[in-house]
Scaffold this active site. Structure first.
Site, PDB file in Angstrom:
ATOM      1  N   GLY A   1     -90.377 -28.860  66.244  1.00  0.00           N
ATOM      2  CA  GLY A   1     -89.792 -28.162  67.384  1.00  0.00           C
ATOM      3  C   GLY A   1     -88.439 -28.609  67.854  1.00  0.00           C
TER       4      GLY A   1
ATOM      5  N   GLU B   1     -94.230 -33.179  63.014  1.00  0.00           N
ATOM      6  CA  GLU B   1     -93.926 -32.293  61.870  1.00  0.00           C
ATOM      7  C   GLU B   1     -92.523 -31.710  61.959  1.00  0.00           C
ATOM      8  OE1 GLU B   1     -97.006 -29.321  62.305  1.00  0.00           O
ATOM      9  OE2 GLU B   1     -98.498 -30.624  61.399  1.00  0.00           O
ATOM     10  N   PRO B   2     -91.498 -32.537  62.055  1.00  0.00           N
ATOM     11  CA  PRO B   2     -90.151 -31.968  62.211  1.00  0.00           C
ATOM     12  C   PRO B   2     -89.667 -31.245  60.965  1.00  0.00           C
ATOM     13  CG  PRO B   2     -90.035 -34.343  61.859  1.00  0.00           C
ATOM     14  CD  PRO B   2     -91.490 -33.999  61.990  1.00  0.00           C
ATOM     15  N   GLY B   3     -89.001 -30.136  61.183  1.00  0.00           N
ATOM     16  CA  GLY B   3     -88.393 -29.400  60.072  1.00  0.00           C
ATOM     17  C   GLY B   3     -86.899 -29.298  60.301  1.00  0.00           C
ATOM     18  N   ARG B   4     -86.521 -28.432  61.258  1.00  0.00           N
ATOM     19  CA  ARG B   4     -85.118 -28.160  61.537  1.00  0.00           C
ATOM     20  C   ARG B   4     -84.313 -29.435  61.846  1.00  0.00           C
ATOM     21  NH1 ARG B   4     -83.617 -23.214  63.781  1.00  0.00           N
ATOM     22  NH2 ARG B   4     -85.780 -22.967  64.418  1.00  0.00           N
TER      23      ARG B   4
ATOM     24  N   ARG C   1     -81.292 -15.238  60.144  1.00  0.00           N
ATOM     25  CA  ARG C   1     -81.536 -15.664  61.532  1.00  0.00           C
ATOM     26  C   ARG C   1     -80.724 -14.879  62.578  1.00  0.00           C
ATOM     27  NH1 ARG C   1     -80.291 -20.267  63.254  1.00  0.00           N
ATOM     28  NH2 ARG C   1     -82.002 -20.518  64.710  1.00  0.00           N
TER      29      ARG C   1
ATOM     30  N   TYR D   1     -83.219 -13.198  65.192  1.00  0.00           N
ATOM     31  CA  TYR D   1     -83.335 -13.730  66.555  1.00  0.00           C
ATOM     32  C   TYR D   1     -82.025 -13.780  67.304  1.00  0.00           C
ATOM     33  CZ  TYR D   1     -86.198 -17.070  63.668  1.00  0.00           C
ATOM     34  OH  TYR D   1     -86.959 -17.697  62.760  1.00  0.00           O
TER      35      TYR D   1
ATOM     36  N   CYS E   1     -76.122  -3.728  53.169  1.00  0.00           N
ATOM     37  CA  CYS E   1     -76.087  -2.376  53.732  1.00  0.00           C
ATOM     38  C   CYS E   1     -76.943  -2.303  54.975  1.00  0.00           C
ATOM     39  CB  CYS E   1     -76.603  -1.381  52.705  1.00  0.00           C
ATOM     40  SG  CYS E   1     -75.296  -0.884  51.629  1.00  0.00           S
ATOM     41  N   GLU E   2     -76.489  -2.904  56.025  1.00  0.00           N
ATOM     42  CA  GLU E   2     -77.252  -2.999  57.258  1.00  0.00           C
ATOM     43  C   GLU E   2     -76.240  -3.377  58.340  1.00  0.00           C
ATOM     44  OE1 GLU E   2     -80.651  -2.666  57.109  1.00  0.00           O
ATOM     45  OE2 GLU E   2     -80.973  -3.120  59.216  1.00  0.00           O
TER      46      GLU E   2
HETATM   47  N1  PLP Z   1     -95.248 -27.360  62.369  1.00  0.00           N
HETATM   48  C1  PLP Z   1     -95.636 -26.092  62.554  1.00  0.00           C
HETATM   49  C2  PLP Z   1     -97.081 -25.801  62.663  1.00  0.00           C
HETATM   50  C3  PLP Z   1     -94.698 -25.061  62.630  1.00  0.00           C
HETATM   51  O1  PLP Z   1     -95.091 -23.793  62.821  1.00  0.00           O
HETATM   52  C4  PLP Z   1     -93.318 -25.371  62.502  1.00  0.00           C
HETATM   53  C5  PLP Z   1     -92.295 -24.308  62.591  1.00  0.00           C
HETATM   54  O2  PLP Z   1     -92.498 -23.188  62.876  1.00  0.00           O
HETATM   55  C6  PLP Z   1     -92.952 -26.710  62.280  1.00  0.00           C
HETATM   56  C7  PLP Z   1     -93.928 -27.680  62.237  1.00  0.00           C
HETATM   57  C8  PLP Z   1     -91.520 -27.107  62.127  1.00  0.00           C
HETATM   58  O3  PLP Z   1     -90.822 -26.825  63.280  1.00  0.00           O
HETATM   59  P1  PLP Z   1     -89.293 -27.212  63.487  1.00  0.00           P
HETATM   60  O4  PLP Z   1     -88.552 -26.786  62.295  1.00  0.00           O
HETATM   61  O5  PLP Z   1     -88.908 -26.495  64.711  1.00  0.00           O
HETATM   62  O6  PLP Z   1     -89.251 -28.718  63.675  1.00  0.00           O
END
Ligand code: PLP
Length: 426
Positions: A242, A284-287, A324, A328, A355-356
């Protein structure tokens, strides 16, 4: 909305401008564009490792798993595994990438609001932790051999982010309302599944700490309710991902250290208040691991004055490598990678090639007067860009390279027309 000029905080930590040329990881972007073609997503290894280490330092005892969906890629998963990360996956495909990267099942968390029986069975074979998301998943998980589970609960908290990436509100398609979550924990335990704890992911691109703090507080009350109703308390609290990143200068997310200190501090406080055993934390960081590390490099094509107010600069990608903005209304900044020391003048709209009409990467950004053949770089495009790309208009998706010490390694090759034609039948 007018985007400001690019600031250092938007670029990878290794970015530098010399003689008007933007480089990342010691590799000049014009050279990379020449060698690998455009569009090209350039990832800075140092930025990813520094972010991973910031999480590790802030939460030394937590299980840290990479939110693979931000950019599902074996090389990135391996790099993060070297930094002690496991993987959070949300499909059989992402699970397979994590397996190929050598991540052991005990460091994999499997998500999904509609997991297939085959996906549950694959998770069970690896001994992964499955985040149960629906009441009708319980029987199928047990039949598939799942032995370790979390239950995903929706606290009804409205995170301050775009509604499409908000996930823990009342009525969310993800997780279970509290009453059903308690029923799920009971049913799983009755079936002999070890329910290790609960999972919440409140939303993505969070720029404030408030919702995360409220969620932890809510979870302590929920855990106390579980103790009263089930004589069970969670050993694991998985707070999902998040934390946001800055895509434009006016976005100022908390640092990784601030974010983790806020959630772990609240966890200690709220758990003590409810006299609960301190749980193991999963993040669970992604972004926040890969977003800032990625810069997308496009070649400028047609330049068109469409009205008194709007001049379009069209680039050779768009919706197919970064949906994106269209999905959004995400905002970005940009600079010319081959003329990065020139003062911006007029503001331009950066249009994709698809084409959008909605294929507009940036509504307005000040640039030095662009010319056909210039290289336009969009920073902070490492997360949810190529990962969400498509082949709209039968456009092959771009390559991604990982750069460090002046060298670039292809971590995802460019798609070819043959790749697209290989799917055609008849
Ligand atoms: N964990 C879960 C269950 C998610 O749905 C997400 C993203 O949607 C993430 C982790 C990663 O989130 P972020 O990229 O915002 O850190």
């Amino acid at each position: 909305m007018q985007n400001g000029p690019v600031t250092n905080e938007l670029l990878p930590v290794s970015a530098a401008i010399e003689g008007g040329v933007l480089s990342v990881g010691g590799a000049p972007l014009p050279r990379l564009a020449e060698e690998h073609g455009t569009p090209l997503v350039v990832y800075c290894e140092r930025t990813i490792r520094e972010a991973a280490r910031a999480y590790r330092e802030a939460a030394p005892d937590a299980l840290l798993v990479y939110g693979t969906k931000a950019f599902p890629n074996v090389a990135i998963l391996r790099l993060l595994a070297e930094e002690g990360f496991g993987a959070d996956v949300s499909s059989g495909g992402e699970l397979e990438l994590a397996r190929r990267a050598g991540i052991p099942g005990e460091r994999i968390v499997v998500h999904g609001n509609n997991k297939g029986d085959d996906e549950l069975a694959a998770a069970a074979r690896l001994g992964a932790l499955v985040a149960v998301d629906a009441l009708d998943e319980i029987e199928r998980a047990v039949a598939a051999g799942v032995r370790r589970a979390l239950v995903r609960v929706t606290p009804g908290i409205e995170a301050d982010t775009h509604e499409a990436i908000r996930t823990a509100h009342h009525g969310s398609k993800f997780g279970l309302p509290p009453h059903d979550a308690i029923a799920a924990i009971g049913a799983l335990r009755d079936a002999g599944v070890d329910v290790e704890g609960v999972h919440v992911h409140i939303g993505s691109q969070l720029l404030h700490l408030r919702a995360a703090g409220m969620t932890v507080e809510w979870l302590a009350l929920f855990s106390a309710r579980c103790r009263a109703e089930l004589d069970w308390t969670p050993r694991t609290i998985d707070l999902g991902g998040g934390l946001g990143v800055a895509h434009v200068p006016d976005e100022a997310p908390p640092s990784i250290a601030e974010f983790v200190a806020a959630v772990s501090g609240e966890l200690a406080r709220a758990w003590a208040l409810e006299r609960l055993e301190p749980p193991r934390l999963v993040l669970e960081p992604g972004r926040s691991l890969v977003g800032r590390a990625g810069v997308t490099v496009y070649r400028v094509g047609s330049i068109k004055r469409a009205s008194e107010a709007t001049t379009y600069v069209a680039v050779d990608g768009g919706l197919s490598d970064n949906p994106r903005p269209a999905l959004y209304g995400a905002r970005y900044a940009a600079l010319l990678a081959n003329r990065a020391d020139e003062e911006p003048g007029e503001a331009y709209a950066v249009a994709g090639r698809h084409c959008e009409s909605g294929d507009l990467l940036i509504e307005r950004v000040p640039l030095p007067e662009p010319r056909r053949g210039d290289l336009l770089a969009i920073p902070a495009t490492g997360a949810y860009t190529l990962a969400m790309g498509s082949n709209y208009n039968a456009v092959p998706r771009p390559a991604a390279v990982l750069v460090a010490d002046g060298a670039a390694r292809t971590i995802r090759r460019r798609e070819t027309m043959d790749d697209l034609l290989a799917l055609e039948q008849g």
